[in-house]
Design an enzyme around this catalytic site. Structure first.
Site, mmCIF file in Angstrom:
data_model
loop_
_atom_site.group_PDB
_atom_site.id
_atom_site.type_symbol
_atom_site.label_atom_id
_atom_site.label_comp_id
_atom_site.label_asym_id
_atom_site.label_seq_id
_atom_site.Cartn_x
_atom_site.Cartn_y
_atom_site.Cartn_z
ATOM 1 N N TYR A 66 0.833 -1.206 0.000
ATOM 2 C CA TYR A 66 0.000 0.000 0.000
ATOM 3 C C TYR A 66 0.869 1.258 0.000
ATOM 4 O O TYR A 66 1.542 1.571 0.990
ATOM 5 C CB TYR A 66 -0.936 0.027 1.217
ATOM 6 C CG TYR A 66 -1.895 -1.141 1.279
ATOM 7 C CD1 TYR A 66 -2.379 -1.738 0.125
ATOM 8 C CD2 TYR A 66 -2.328 -1.649 2.495
ATOM 9 C CE1 TYR A 66 -3.257 -2.811 0.177
ATOM 10 C CE2 TYR A 66 -3.211 -2.721 2.557
ATOM 11 C CZ TYR A 66 -3.663 -3.299 1.389
ATOM 12 O OH TYR A 66 -4.535 -4.361 1.442
ATOM 13 N N HIS A 75 -0.284 -11.949 0.475
ATOM 14 C CA HIS A 75 -1.119 -10.909 -0.131
ATOM 15 C C HIS A 75 -1.502 -11.217 -1.585
ATOM 16 O O HIS A 75 -0.649 -11.216 -2.459
ATOM 17 C CB HIS A 75 -0.346 -9.575 -0.064
ATOM 18 C CG HIS A 75 -1.190 -8.370 -0.305
ATOM 19 N ND1 HIS A 75 -0.720 -7.093 -0.110
ATOM 20 C CD2 HIS A 75 -2.480 -8.219 -0.703
ATOM 21 C CE1 HIS A 75 -1.679 -6.223 -0.399
ATOM 22 N NE2 HIS A 75 -2.747 -6.885 -0.762
HETATM 23 P P1 NAD Z 1 -13.451 0.205 1.240
HETATM 24 O O1 NAD Z 1 -14.592 -0.479 0.627
HETATM 25 O O2 NAD Z 1 -13.264 0.097 2.697
HETATM 26 O O3 NAD Z 1 -13.501 1.719 0.745
HETATM 27 C C1 NAD Z 1 -12.524 2.636 1.094
HETATM 28 C C2 NAD Z 1 -12.888 3.994 0.520
HETATM 29 O O4 NAD Z 1 -14.073 4.479 1.139
HETATM 30 C C3 NAD Z 1 -11.801 5.043 0.804
HETATM 31 O O5 NAD Z 1 -11.780 5.971 -0.260
HETATM 32 C C4 NAD Z 1 -12.315 5.696 2.073
HETATM 33 O O6 NAD Z 1 -11.752 6.969 2.232
HETATM 34 C C5 NAD Z 1 -13.804 5.715 1.797
HETATM 35 N N1 NAD Z 1 -14.647 5.804 3.009
HETATM 36 C C6 NAD Z 1 -14.491 5.152 4.185
HETATM 37 N N2 NAD Z 1 -15.457 5.490 5.046
HETATM 38 C C7 NAD Z 1 -16.266 6.365 4.401
HETATM 39 C C8 NAD Z 1 -17.437 7.063 4.768
HETATM 40 N N3 NAD Z 1 -18.006 6.924 5.969
HETATM 41 N N4 NAD Z 1 -17.990 7.896 3.844
HETATM 42 C C9 NAD Z 1 -17.448 8.042 2.621
HETATM 43 N N5 NAD Z 1 -16.336 7.407 2.213
HETATM 44 C C10 NAD Z 1 -15.757 6.568 3.098
HETATM 45 O O7 NAD Z 1 -12.151 -0.359 0.478
HETATM 46 P P2 NAD Z 1 -10.646 -0.667 0.912
HETATM 47 O O8 NAD Z 1 -10.017 0.470 1.617
HETATM 48 O O9 NAD Z 1 -10.005 -1.209 -0.313
HETATM 49 O O10 NAD Z 1 -10.770 -1.894 1.902
HETATM 50 C C11 NAD Z 1 -10.592 -1.773 3.294
HETATM 51 C C12 NAD Z 1 -9.256 -2.299 3.764
HETATM 52 O O11 NAD Z 1 -9.213 -3.713 3.628
HETATM 53 C C13 NAD Z 1 -8.022 -1.804 3.001
HETATM 54 O O12 NAD Z 1 -7.615 -0.532 3.466
HETATM 55 C C14 NAD Z 1 -7.033 -2.896 3.306
HETATM 56 O O13 NAD Z 1 -6.516 -2.722 4.612
HETATM 57 C C15 NAD Z 1 -7.918 -4.148 3.285
HETATM 58 N N6 NAD Z 1 -7.946 -4.806 1.958
HETATM 59 C C16 NAD Z 1 -7.131 -5.884 1.757
HETATM 60 C C17 NAD Z 1 -7.109 -6.501 0.522
HETATM 61 C C18 NAD Z 1 -6.213 -7.688 0.305
HETATM 62 O O14 NAD Z 1 -5.558 -8.127 1.234
HETATM 63 N N7 NAD Z 1 -6.124 -8.232 -0.880
HETATM 64 C C19 NAD Z 1 -7.908 -6.051 -0.525
HETATM 65 C C20 NAD Z 1 -8.752 -4.976 -0.277
HETATM 66 C C21 NAD Z 1 -8.767 -4.373 0.964
#
Ligand code: NAD
Length: 321
Positions: free
Chosen positions: A61, A126
């Site tokens: 990230y 990952h």
């Molecule tokens: P998400 O669906 O959580 O969306 C994140 C987005 O939504 C960001 O732009 C954030 O600023 C916004 N957001 C959050 N709260 C909000 C609110 N209340 N109102 C409006 N916008 C809001 O997607 P993500 O960040 O990809 O997934 C969450 C976490 O999961 C990642 O940060 C990561 O740590 C993990 N993840 C891991 C993998 C993997 O291991 N392959 C893949 C995807 C995500």
């Protein structure tokens, strides 16, 4: 009466109890746009103050930026190490994928240094669909078991998009090798296919973390980032659902997060957060779910809007032989 604290849920057989809302730290790597260090620190501090005990990052990230910023933010909390749970990953880097034993063994030391920690609670391979799954089974996971014995990591996980990768690996390793799986974009209003895998994971004693309840930004008023891999049809349907909510004076993000949180067989819903405002909104949504439930009427309306694209996903990874 409002619930006072965020729910803690057990994670498989690990003995860990994760906050139902987990802090996804990919936004701290500027994956979803610019974030100042000050805003990042404040978001982490506020999340911890409001009961979030689980923080997820990866060297991938922001090309290690997320790990560095999260490490500083956690240190600045000034609380004992056992009060928060940290997950990072290995095998995926800005430079590409490398799941070799040598690389992942080196990777944990680099991550610990960036995070300023002596150990992480979880180290997860990952996005394993981009590597050879047989290498994960025969080489990567045995290397991670050695890191566990060395006390650098407490538990082992695997992550990725296609759900078949989890059964492929779990069917081929001794019980207790993989403690946790992290799935993303498969338990949200537009795609709930993870649900079918939950009984299998439970039978194996494997903990379940589901990430991206907002479908990596599609289920927000602002919409997803430029790089979002969804089809234009899926993006348009999510946009229509968000607009519908807005037209009713409702927030789609709140409803989407509540939908994911409502399944208590999932230990933690990881949502990416980059500001105090997002943290406060998301925790408030979780607490409100526990006391007042969901806005079922609006949920049913957006479910209808999303019906034509329900469970639509996108290709990820390499063809496995
Ligand atoms: P998400 O669906 O959580 O969306 C994140 C987005 O939504 C960001 O732009 C954030 O600023 C916004 N957001 C959050 N709260 C909000 C609110 N209340 N109102 C409006 N916008 C809001 O997607 P993500 O960040 O990809 O997934 C969450 C976490 O999961 C990642 O940060 C990561 O740590 C993990 N993840 C891991 C993998 C993997 O291991 N392959 C893949 C995807 C995500």
């Amino acid at each position: 009466m409002a619930a006072q604290t965020l729910q803690l849920r057990p994670l498989g057989n690990t003995g860990l109890n994760l906050s139902s809302v987990g802090f996804g730290a990919s936004p701290l790597g500027k994956v979803f746009g610019d974030v100042s260090e000050q805003d990042a620190f404040a978001a982490v501090r506020e999340a911890f103050r409001l009961g979030v005990n689980f923080f997820d990052t990866s060297p991938y990230y922001g090309g290690t930026l997320s790990e560095k910023v999260l490490g500083k933010a956690l240190k600045a909390l000034g609380v004992p190490r056992d009060q928060y749970i940290v997950s990072t990953k290995c095998g995926r880097y800005k430079e590409g994928f490398d799941f070799s034993a040598e690389r992942v063994t080196k990777s944990i030391d680099e991550s610990l240094e960036r995070l300023q920690l002596d150990y992480v609670d979880m180290l997860q391979c990952h996005d394993i669909e981009f590597g050879s799954l047989d290498q994960i089974v025969n080489e990567t996971l045995p290397a991670l078991l050695k890191l566990k014995q060395a006390g650098k990591i407490r538990f082992i996980g695997i992550t990725g998009l296609p759900l078949g990768i989890f059964t492929y690996v779990l069917d081929r390793v001794p019980p207790g090798t993989v403690d946790v799986i992290l799935s993303y974009c498969h338990y949200s209003v537009n795609d709930s296919t993870l649900e079918d895998l939950l009984p299998y994971l439970k039978s194996k004693g494997v903990g379940v973390i589901s990430a991206s309840p907002l479908s990596m930004g599609l289920l927000t008023e602002a919409g997803g980032p430029e790089w979002h891999p969804a089809s234009s049809e899926l993006k348009a349907a999510c946009r229509a659902a968000a607009d519908h909510c807005k037209g009713k004076g409702k927030n789609i993000s709140k409803l989407a997060l509540q939908y994911s949180l409502a399944n208590t067989d999932i230990s933690s819903i990881l949502v990416g957060m980059k500001s105090v405002r997002e943290v406060e909104e998301n925790i408030a949504a979780a607490l409100e779910l526990a006391t007042a439930g969901m806005d079922e009427e609006t949920l049913s309306e957006i479910t209808d809007i999303l019906k034509p694209v329900k469970n639509q996903t996108w290709p990820s990874g390499i063809q496995q032989s």
